[in-house]
Design an enzyme around this catalytic site. Structure first.
Site, mmCIF file in Angstrom:
data_model
loop_
_atom_site.group_PDB
_atom_site.id
_atom_site.type_symbol
_atom_site.label_atom_id
_atom_site.label_comp_id
_atom_site.label_asym_id
_atom_site.label_seq_id
_atom_site.Cartn_x
_atom_site.Cartn_y
_atom_site.Cartn_z
ATOM 1 N N TYR A 1 0.820 -1.216 0.000
ATOM 2 C CA TYR A 1 0.000 0.000 0.000
ATOM 3 C C TYR A 1 0.854 1.267 0.000
ATOM 4 O O TYR A 1 0.305 2.367 0.080
ATOM 5 C CB TYR A 1 -0.931 0.020 1.222
ATOM 6 C CG TYR A 1 -2.095 -0.938 1.112
ATOM 7 C CD1 TYR A 1 -1.897 -2.300 1.274
ATOM 8 C CD2 TYR A 1 -3.379 -0.486 0.841
ATOM 9 C CE1 TYR A 1 -2.956 -3.186 1.173
ATOM 10 C CE2 TYR A 1 -4.447 -1.369 0.742
ATOM 11 C CZ TYR A 1 -4.222 -2.721 0.908
ATOM 12 O OH TYR A 1 -5.263 -3.593 0.808
ATOM 13 N N LYS B 1 4.488 -13.820 5.297
ATOM 14 C CA LYS B 1 4.998 -14.691 4.230
ATOM 15 C C LYS B 1 6.514 -14.501 4.154
ATOM 16 O O LYS B 1 7.086 -14.217 3.095
ATOM 17 C CB LYS B 1 4.276 -14.338 2.916
ATOM 18 C CG LYS B 1 4.571 -15.261 1.746
ATOM 19 C CD LYS B 1 3.786 -16.553 1.708
ATOM 20 C CE LYS B 1 4.321 -17.472 0.625
ATOM 21 N NZ LYS B 1 3.662 -18.796 0.598
ATOM 22 N N ASP C 1 -0.517 -18.133 3.849
ATOM 23 C CA ASP C 1 -1.245 -19.121 3.048
ATOM 24 C C ASP C 1 -1.746 -20.257 3.948
ATOM 25 O O ASP C 1 -2.907 -20.664 3.865
ATOM 26 C CB ASP C 1 -0.396 -19.623 1.870
ATOM 27 C CG ASP C 1 1.006 -20.089 2.266
ATOM 28 O OD1 ASP C 1 1.553 -19.594 3.280
ATOM 29 O OD2 ASP C 1 1.572 -20.943 1.559
ATOM 30 N N ASP D 1 -5.741 -7.383 4.952
ATOM 31 C CA ASP D 1 -6.875 -7.115 4.070
ATOM 32 C C ASP D 1 -7.556 -8.419 3.670
ATOM 33 O O ASP D 1 -8.766 -8.598 3.855
ATOM 34 C CB ASP D 1 -6.350 -6.378 2.835
ATOM 35 C CG ASP D 1 -7.432 -6.063 1.821
ATOM 36 O OD1 ASP D 1 -8.502 -5.560 2.231
ATOM 37 O OD2 ASP D 1 -7.223 -6.314 0.620
ATOM 38 N N ASP E 1 -10.999 -10.434 5.350
ATOM 39 C CA ASP E 1 -12.155 -10.674 4.491
ATOM 40 C C ASP E 1 -12.497 -12.161 4.428
ATOM 41 O O ASP E 1 -13.666 -12.541 4.328
ATOM 42 C CB ASP E 1 -11.903 -10.125 3.083
ATOM 43 C CG ASP E 1 -12.413 -8.693 2.930
ATOM 44 O OD1 ASP E 1 -12.468 -7.970 3.935
ATOM 45 O OD2 ASP E 1 -12.765 -8.282 1.803
#
Ligand code: IPM
Ligand code: IPM
Lengths: 323, 323
Positions: free
Chosen positions: B119, B163, B195, B219, B223
């Protein structure tokens, strides 16, 4: 005619599930295997997780079946994807009758870009406080993936998951390239933001069928789909290049059960089915899939599926249904 | 004493759910509202999705309640997060009794880094074929988040999703900074690859409680958790800075039902509860939450939850349980 396949059992249950898949391959064809090393164990011995010899074998072979690697997974699998010039990672996530799934209606395939994005490997430590990673997106890689996708869906339609509302230039490039190849081929596409995809696929996975995505999106979203079908134990994958392929279960080394002979070989056997497909043995691939599905439905089960069968029991059951 | 709150209804159902939340705020305290514009509608009129005036108001206010923006969401919400110097996005994902959820046992909070990662906004078009994005991770932002997290969990424990096996330098820096702040505070941490988190949270969300993560991971994973609790209609969020906060439902503008007066106001009311907490009205915040939960359990329901109540019906029901 004999086909040569490189096999890399690797670490942990890789040592059990790869031989299991070989037994299944032997039941449907005439294969010769060249075994190679990679992973934590060979690193402990030689200092290298991926010996040059293994890399070279994979870079020359038509097809490689890989099991799993432990701590060194990234050091092994990322270069091996490069070795086969793999521009797409094909990841089906399908729930099977008889197997507990959070969303039993799930039947998706992810076509994951397999060379770039945040996986491009350019990171810098710019100061004591600041590090950067250069995320790379090219039109050429995106187009190559899109061409594969058009072919894969037989010129019907697919979905594209991305985050082009934030990564406007890079995911924008990805999206534009994929959409334009699709349009040229008369393929319909539907776009979905990767965060919205995560919600939507939980609520109703049947909205999606073939999902084309950048590298990290494909990594995370396919693992999410694995959660919907009941875990990683059943998920195969194929890293495809123009001339070679590398096939691997999505699961890891499962250190807690390694060596006990109770690992579920299904994901690796299904990866072997993808290998058969890739080499042109489509009937054999279909037969293997049918046999695995039938065993999942009413055959012996390993502990991860609530049974007490061994890896060998399941493998024998699959083989016997191929006869 | 009167507290001033900036309200930005924005587009679509934002125009309905923000006034609903104001009614609830009025039932528990004495607030004055300064209304400001942002989103597609104001852009259509003035050419700017985020008028400078709105930015300035938010940058000065103690608290802002934001509804939703349409196509221009990123142009609105990302600068507004900067306006409040928001270093953390707090995203609870909790299933409620009486509401259909894929995993009714879900009760998680994501603490999402809210300033950097992909971002950071540095993208370049380097050639006709190639674009890059510079992903930024600093120790200072990671530490600031970690300090908040330690406080948030009352010095117990939290999980870190990252990650770092692929983004070794950047997510490695994030991980190391967060872990070291946690250690200094005697807080236990558990690491999980993002993951793997996606699979595991589907299989058993109770393994996790407070999950600290980089921006994009937060994010997508929050969700995903929204999918497990039954959709975005119930999820509030808080963008917190050292001196101000910006509170918003996780859902968007819901153009299909906008203007019909049937939107579910719960996510925005719960966001208002987070606002109350932030301003120090902790009892009132708790009361609002209890009222919302009680309405969700046995009160009127909007269409997204299978009912046929209006936004107003639900709002009135919440208000009446506060009396
Ligand atoms: C081991 C890791 C580098 C790898 C990846 O991120 O691609 C794995 O998660 C996968 O999806 O195959
Ligand atoms: C609108 C978009 C820029 C935003 C984000 O990615 O942060 C949204 O998805 C969110 O999570 O609030």
């Amino acid at each position: 005619e004999t086909e040569e396949i490189v096999v890399i059992p690797g670490d942990g249950i890789g040592q059990e599930v790869v031989p299991a898949a070989q037994k299944v391959l032997d039941a449907v064809g005439n294969f010769e295997y060249v075994e190679a090393d990679a992973g934590d164990a060979v690193k402990a011995e030689t200092g290298e997780a991926l010996p040059q010899e293994t890399y070279d074998l994979v870079a020359e072979a038509d097809a490689t079946l890989f099991g799993a690697a432990g701590e060194t997974a990234a050091d092994v699998i990322l270069p091996l994807r490069t070795a086969v010039d793999s521009f797409v990672n094909v990841r089906p996530a399908k729930a099977y009758p008889g197997v507990d799934a959070l969303r039993p209606e799930t039947d998706l395939v992810f076509l994951r870009e397999n060379t770039e994005g945040v996986y491009s490997g350019h990171e810098d430590r710019l100061s004591d406080d600041l590090s950067t990673l250069t995320r790379v997106v090219t039109t050429s890689a995106s187009e190559r993936l899109a061409e594969f996708a058009c072919d894969y869906v037989d010129n019907t339609s697919f979905q594209i998951a991305h985050k082009a509302n934030v990564m406007r230039e890079t995911d924008g490039r990805f999206r534009d390239a994929v959409v334009s190849v699709a349009e040229e081929n008369g393929v319909e596409t539907e776009e979905v933001l990767m965060d919205a995809f995560a919600t939507k696929v939980c609520l109703d996975p049947t909205q999606f069928d073939v999902v084309v995505c950048p590298n990290l999106a494909g990594d995370v979203l396919s693992d999410l789909a694995a959660g919907l079908v009941g875990g990683l134990g059943l998920l195969p994958s194929a890293n495809l290049g123009p001339e070679r392929g590398l096939f691997e279960p999505v699961h890891g080394t499962a250190p807690d059960i390694a060596g006990e002979g109770i690992a579920n070989p299904s994901a690796t056997i299904l990866s072997a089915a993808m290998l058969l497909d890739y080499l042109g043995y489509e009937d054999e691939a279909a037969d293997v899939r049918t046999a695995v599905e039938s065993v999942l439905e009413d055959g012996p089960r390993t502990a991860d599926l609530g049974g007490d069968a061994s890896t060998e029991d399941v493998t024998e059951a699959v083989v016997s249904r191929l006869e």
